[in-house]
Design a protein around this motif. Structure first.
Motif, PDB file in Angstrom:
ATOM      1  N   ALA A   1       0.857  -1.181   0.000  1.00 15.04           N
ATOM      2  CA  ALA A   1       0.000   0.000   0.000  1.00 15.04           C
ATOM      3  C   ALA A   1       0.894   1.233   0.000  1.00 15.04           C
ATOM      4  O   ALA A   1       1.856   1.309   0.752  1.00 15.04           O
ATOM      5  CB  ALA A   1      -0.891  -0.006   1.231  1.00 15.04           C
TER       6      ALA A   1
ATOM      7  N   ASN B   1       0.810  -1.393 -13.288  1.00 13.10           N
ATOM      8  CA  ASN B   1      -0.376  -1.998 -13.881  1.00 13.10           C
ATOM      9  C   ASN B   1      -1.543  -1.024 -13.780  1.00 13.10           C
ATOM     10  O   ASN B   1      -1.724  -0.390 -12.752  1.00 13.10           O
ATOM     11  CB  ASN B   1      -0.742  -3.284 -13.139  1.00 13.10           C
ATOM     12  N   GLY B   2      -2.346  -0.932 -14.805  1.00 15.06           N
ATOM     13  CA  GLY B   2      -3.528  -0.069 -14.785  1.00 15.06           C
ATOM     14  C   GLY B   2      -3.693   0.616 -16.127  1.00 15.06           C
ATOM     15  O   GLY B   2      -2.767   0.657 -16.948  1.00 15.06           O
ATOM     16  N   TRP B   3      -4.862   1.162 -16.333  1.00 18.34           N
ATOM     17  CA  TRP B   3      -5.178   1.828 -17.590  1.00 18.34           C
ATOM     18  C   TRP B   3      -4.282   3.041 -17.778  1.00 18.34           C
ATOM     19  O   TRP B   3      -4.188   3.900 -16.902  1.00 18.34           O
ATOM     20  CB  TRP B   3      -6.651   2.217 -17.583  1.00 18.34           C
TER      21      TRP B   3
ATOM     22  N   ALA C   1      -1.169   3.317 -17.489  1.00 15.53           N
ATOM     23  CA  ALA C   1      -0.172   3.416 -16.422  1.00 15.53           C
ATOM     24  C   ALA C   1       1.192   3.789 -16.996  1.00 15.53           C
ATOM     25  O   ALA C   1       1.548   3.387 -18.105  1.00 15.53           O
ATOM     26  CB  ALA C   1      -0.083   2.094 -15.663  1.00 15.53           C
TER      27      ALA C   1
ATOM     28  N   SER D   1      -2.756   6.527 -13.806  1.00 10.12           N
ATOM     29  CA  SER D   1      -4.036   5.883 -13.543  1.00 10.12           C
ATOM     30  C   SER D   1      -4.319   5.919 -12.048  1.00 10.12           C
ATOM     31  O   SER D   1      -3.418   5.737 -11.234  1.00 10.12           O
ATOM     32  CB  SER D   1      -4.001   4.430 -14.020  1.00 10.12           C
ATOM     33  N   ILE D   2      -5.541   6.140 -11.701  1.00 15.29           N
ATOM     34  CA  ILE D   2      -5.911   6.156 -10.287  1.00 15.29           C
ATOM     35  C   ILE D   2      -5.770   4.769  -9.668  1.00 15.29           C
ATOM     36  O   ILE D   2      -5.382   4.619  -8.531  1.00 15.29           O
ATOM     37  CB  ILE D   2      -7.353   6.672 -10.118  1.00 15.29           C
ATOM     38  N   ASN D   3      -6.061   3.739 -10.433  1.00 16.13           N
ATOM     39  CA  ASN D   3      -6.037   2.371  -9.922  1.00 16.13           C
ATOM     40  C   ASN D   3      -4.756   1.636 -10.291  1.00 16.13           C
ATOM     41  O   ASN D   3      -4.784   0.463 -10.615  1.00 16.13           O
ATOM     42  CB  ASN D   3      -7.255   1.596 -10.434  1.00 16.13           C
ATOM     43  N   THR D   4      -3.627   2.304 -10.228  1.00 15.32           N
ATOM     44  CA  THR D   4      -2.357   1.687 -10.590  1.00 15.32           C
ATOM     45  C   THR D   4      -1.845   0.800  -9.466  1.00 15.32           C
ATOM     46  O   THR D   4      -1.909   1.160  -8.303  1.00 15.32           O
ATOM     47  CB  THR D   4      -1.299   2.757 -10.912  1.00 15.32           C
ATOM     48  N   SER D   5      -1.324  -0.355  -9.836  1.00 16.83           N
ATOM     49  CA  SER D   5      -0.626  -1.218  -8.893  1.00 16.83           C
ATOM     50  C   SER D   5       0.751  -1.507  -9.484  1.00 16.83           C
ATOM     51  O   SER D   5       1.028  -1.170 -10.632  1.00 16.83           O
ATOM     52  CB  SER D   5      -1.398  -2.522  -8.663  1.00 16.83           C
TER      53      SER D   5
ATOM     54  N   ASP E   1       0.710  -6.734  -6.121  1.00 16.73           N
ATOM     55  CA  ASP E   1      -0.424  -6.463  -5.228  1.00 16.73           C
ATOM     56  C   ASP E   1      -1.719  -6.501  -5.982  1.00 16.73           C
ATOM     57  O   ASP E   1      -1.803  -6.787  -7.118  1.00 16.73           O
ATOM     58  CB  ASP E   1      -0.248  -5.131  -4.509  1.00 16.73           C
TER      59      ASP E   1
END
Length: 154
Positions: free
Chosen positions: A49, A83-85, A87, A126-130, A154
Motif C-alpha cells: 500500500a 499496472n492499470g489503464w 499506467a 491511472s488512479i487504480n495503478t498497482s 499487489d
C-alpha cells in the motif's frame, strides 16, 4: 509462494523518501545448481500500500546447506511494472525502458554469492495503478548454470 508481511517502524524509517507501506508483498523461487549441491535462490519484494511511490528489492543468492556459496558469476534482473489503464512508471535507478509502464535493472557480480537490486518505483497515469516486481536470477560455476524467478504483485 506469495507472502504478506507486516512492516515495523524500522522499515518505515529505512524507507524515508518513499511512501511508508502498511504491508509488504514478497515472492521467492529456487532451483538446484547442477552437480554442486547448491541452490540458486531468487526473491522479489515490494510495498503493498502506498500513496505516491513504492520501494522494491530483488535478490539472487547462491547457497549450499543454507550457507553462502561462492560462484563464478551471479546475476539479478529486476523488472518493475505499473499496472492499470494508461499506467506509466518512473524508476530509481532508472534502468532500461521496456515500455511506458515497465523498466528493468540488471546487476552482475563475479566470484561471490549474491546480487541485489533495490530502488523506488513511481507509478502514474491511472488512479487504480498497482505495481509488480519480478526478479530473474542466475548463477554460473564450473561450466554449469541455473536460473530462477519470482514475482511480487499487489
Amino acid at each position: 509462494m506469495k507472502k504478506t508481511l507486516l512492516t515495523t517502524g524500522l522499515v518505515g524509517v529505512l524507507m524515508a523518501g518513499a511512501a511508508v507501506p502498511t504491508s509488504a508483498i514478497s515472492d521467492s523461487g529456487s532451483t538446484p545448481l547442477p552437480g554442486t549441491g547448491a541452490k540458486v535462490e531468487v526473491s522479489a519484494w515490494q510495498c503493498n500500500a502506498y500513496a505516491d511511490k513504492c520501494s522494491f528489492k530483488t535478490s539472487t543468492k547462491a547457497k549450499k546447506g543454507g550457507v553462502k556459496y561462492n560462484v563464478s558469476k551471479i546475476t539479478n534482473t529486476a523488472t518493475v511494472k505499473a499496472n492499470g489503464w494508461q499506467a506509466t512508471l518512473a524508476l530509481s535507478p532508472s534502468g532500461t525502458q521496456v515500455s511506458e509502464n515497465t523498466r528493468q535493472v540488471s546487476w552482475t557480480n563475479q566470484n561471490t554469492w549474491i546480487a541485489d537490486i533495490s530502488g523506488i518505483a513511481d507509478p502514474g497515469g491511472s488512479i487504480n495503478t498497482s505495481v509488480t516486481t519480478c526478479s530473474d536470477g542466475g548463477a554460473f560455476k564450473s561450466g554449469v548454470k541455473a536460473f530462477a524467478s519470482a514475482c511480487a504483485n499487489d
